[in-house]
Write a protein that holds these residues in place. Sequence first.
Motif, PDB file in Angstrom:
ATOM      1  N   ARG A  11       0.869  -1.180   0.000  1.00 54.44           N
ATOM      2  CA  ARG A  11       0.000   0.000   0.000  1.00 54.44           C
ATOM      3  C   ARG A  11       0.899   1.220   0.000  1.00 54.44           C
ATOM      4  NH1 ARG A  11      -4.963   1.755   2.225  1.00 54.44           N
ATOM      5  NH2 ARG A  11      -5.400   3.749   1.193  1.00 54.44           N
ATOM      6  N   GLY A  12       0.611   2.169  -0.877  1.00 53.61           N
ATOM      7  CA  GLY A  12       1.435   3.363  -0.986  1.00 53.61           C
ATOM      8  C   GLY A  12       0.789   4.573  -0.345  1.00 53.61           C
ATOM      9  N   PHE A  13       1.639   5.461   0.175  1.00 61.05           N
ATOM     10  CA  PHE A  13       1.192   6.737   0.740  1.00 61.05           C
ATOM     11  C   PHE A  13       2.085   7.842   0.176  1.00 61.05           C
ATOM     12  CE2 PHE A  13      -0.185   3.621   3.861  1.00 61.05           C
ATOM     13  CZ  PHE A  13      -1.494   4.005   4.113  1.00 61.05           C
ATOM     14  N   ASP A  14       1.468   8.927  -0.247  1.00 52.88           N
ATOM     15  CA  ASP A  14       2.203  10.034  -0.869  1.00 52.88           C
ATOM     16  C   ASP A  14       2.094  11.270   0.006  1.00 52.88           C
ATOM     17  OD1 ASP A  14       3.334  11.949  -2.543  1.00 52.88           O
ATOM     18  OD2 ASP A  14       2.500  11.041  -4.350  1.00 52.88           O
ATOM     19  N   LEU A  22       3.842   9.666  -6.636  1.00 54.81           N
ATOM     20  CA  LEU A  22       3.319   8.311  -6.453  1.00 54.81           C
ATOM     21  C   LEU A  22       1.840   8.248  -6.835  1.00 54.81           C
ATOM     22  CD1 LEU A  22       4.079   5.467  -5.543  1.00 54.81           C
ATOM     23  CD2 LEU A  22       3.435   6.104  -3.214  1.00 54.81           C
ATOM     24  N   LEU A  23       1.082   9.238  -6.405  1.00 59.70           N
ATOM     25  CA  LEU A  23      -0.334   9.278  -6.760  1.00 59.70           C
ATOM     26  C   LEU A  23      -0.533   9.513  -8.254  1.00 59.70           C
ATOM     27  CD1 LEU A  23      -2.007  11.290  -3.861  1.00 59.70           C
ATOM     28  CD2 LEU A  23      -2.668   9.031  -4.649  1.00 59.70           C
ATOM     29  N   ARG A  24       0.328  10.317  -8.808  1.00 61.62           N
ATOM     30  CA  ARG A  24       0.184  10.673 -10.219  1.00 61.62           C
ATOM     31  C   ARG A  24       0.386   9.478 -11.138  1.00 61.62           C
ATOM     32  NH1 ARG A  24       4.616  14.329 -12.760  1.00 61.62           N
ATOM     33  NH2 ARG A  24       4.046  14.325 -14.952  1.00 61.62           N
ATOM     34  N   PHE A  25       1.374   8.653 -10.838  1.00 56.80           N
ATOM     35  CA  PHE A  25       1.703   7.534 -11.708  1.00 56.80           C
ATOM     36  C   PHE A  25       1.073   6.207 -11.267  1.00 56.80           C
ATOM     37  CE2 PHE A  25       5.412  10.453 -12.143  1.00 56.80           C
ATOM     38  CZ  PHE A  25       5.202  10.798 -13.473  1.00 56.80           C
ATOM     39  N   TYR A  26       0.750   6.086  -9.968  1.00 60.89           N
ATOM     40  CA  TYR A  26       0.221   4.821  -9.450  1.00 60.89           C
ATOM     41  C   TYR A  26      -0.979   5.074  -8.547  1.00 60.89           C
ATOM     42  CZ  TYR A  26       4.441   2.815 -11.389  1.00 60.89           C
ATOM     43  OH  TYR A  26       5.428   2.424 -12.264  1.00 60.89           O
ATOM     44  N   TYR A  29      -2.743   2.422  -6.400  1.00 62.28           N
ATOM     45  CA  TYR A  29      -2.000   1.767  -5.320  1.00 62.28           C
ATOM     46  C   TYR A  29      -1.659   2.704  -4.161  1.00 62.28           C
ATOM     47  CZ  TYR A  29      -1.211  -1.800  -8.904  1.00 62.28           C
ATOM     48  OH  TYR A  29      -1.384  -2.754  -9.877  1.00 62.28           O
ATOM     49  N   ALA A  30      -2.058   3.975  -4.251  1.00 64.58           N
ATOM     50  CA  ALA A  30      -1.593   4.943  -3.260  1.00 64.58           C
ATOM     51  C   ALA A  30      -2.711   5.855  -2.777  1.00 64.58           C
ATOM     52  CB  ALA A  30      -0.459   5.783  -3.850  1.00 64.58           C
ATOM     53  N   ILE A  56       4.476  -1.427   3.199  1.00 64.28           N
ATOM     54  CA  ILE A  56       3.997  -0.042   3.192  1.00 64.28           C
ATOM     55  C   ILE A  56       5.062   0.808   2.519  1.00 64.28           C
ATOM     56  CG2 ILE A  56       3.240   1.927   4.583  1.00 64.28           C
ATOM     57  CD1 ILE A  56       1.367  -0.497   4.737  1.00 64.28           C
ATOM     58  N   LEU A  57       4.684   1.503   1.454  1.00 65.28           N
ATOM     59  CA  LEU A  57       5.609   2.350   0.701  1.00 65.28           C
ATOM     60  C   LEU A  57       5.197   3.806   0.870  1.00 65.28           C
ATOM     61  CD1 LEU A  57       7.884   2.672  -1.460  1.00 65.28           C
ATOM     62  CD2 LEU A  57       6.085   2.456  -3.185  1.00 65.28           C
ATOM     63  N   VAL A  58       6.094   4.631   1.408  1.00 64.25           N
ATOM     64  CA  VAL A  58       5.778   6.035   1.667  1.00 64.25           C
ATOM     65  C   VAL A  58       6.704   6.915   0.831  1.00 64.25           C
ATOM     66  CG1 VAL A  58       5.514   7.826   3.424  1.00 64.25           C
ATOM     67  CG2 VAL A  58       5.144   5.411   4.031  1.00 64.25           C
ATOM     68  N   ASP A  59       6.121   7.768   0.015  1.00 67.45           N
ATOM     69  CA  ASP A  59       6.887   8.704  -0.802  1.00 67.45           C
ATOM     70  C   ASP A  59       7.072   9.990   0.003  1.00 67.45           C
ATOM     71  OD1 ASP A  59       8.136  10.116  -2.768  1.00 67.45           O
ATOM     72  OD2 ASP A  59       6.417  10.240  -4.114  1.00 67.45           O
ATOM     73  N   LEU A  60       8.320  10.279   0.358  1.00 63.67           N
ATOM     74  CA  LEU A  60       8.632  11.447   1.177  1.00 63.67           C
ATOM     75  C   LEU A  60       9.351  12.504   0.345  1.00 63.67           C
ATOM     76  CD1 LEU A  60      10.057   9.608   4.324  1.00 63.67           C
ATOM     77  CD2 LEU A  60       7.831  10.740   4.153  1.00 63.67           C
TER      78      LEU A  60
END
Length: 207
Positions: A11-14, A22-26, A29-30, A56-60
Amino acid sequence: QYLIDKEIPFRGFDTDRSHRSLLRFYSDYAAPVAIDRYESLDTMVETATENPEIRILVDLAAQTHDPLVKWLDESGVMEIADEWGIAIRYWHVMDSGKDSVDLLKKLLDRFGPRLNYILVLNQIHGDRFDLFERSGEKERALELNARIISIKKLHEAVVMKIDAGNASFWAAKHKAEQDTTGLGLLERQRVKMWLKNAYEQIDSLSI
């Protein structure tokens, strides 16, 4: 894209308010996270504890460092992670500039051995990391058992087309009927070769 292709549930979080990459391309999943709201950040940990079988994938973004540290400390996130057996890995993506070295120093100063570090030498905007090599931060990070991988440069025209088309790397590899990238046959092949190298680098970490 690595997690998707390897069929690893995640699960991704941006947290990036300006680019939302992350939200723009996936987007499938985010979810967005407000870096300045504790209750929003809490959802990342709660998702991890409620779903121990997924990553858990977090884009910082770079500007998230200070509010993130405040939340980690005041919420006892590291202690919760230890209690629940959650491994936290901080992927510090570096370019060839001074800012990424300074941010790494700030990160190591603040967390020391409390985090697992993966340093990603990102050659997209340059393949010389002299400042990093001379800074002393590389040796410091290695003493803290940091792992280092390198991501090669992808042809600039290809990067621009992927960006302009808001395309995932899957879309960049495969020509669909509704193609928004405008990538040619050999440009798609370059994406495939680039991803192959990147995946080999990530595989070398064995995590």
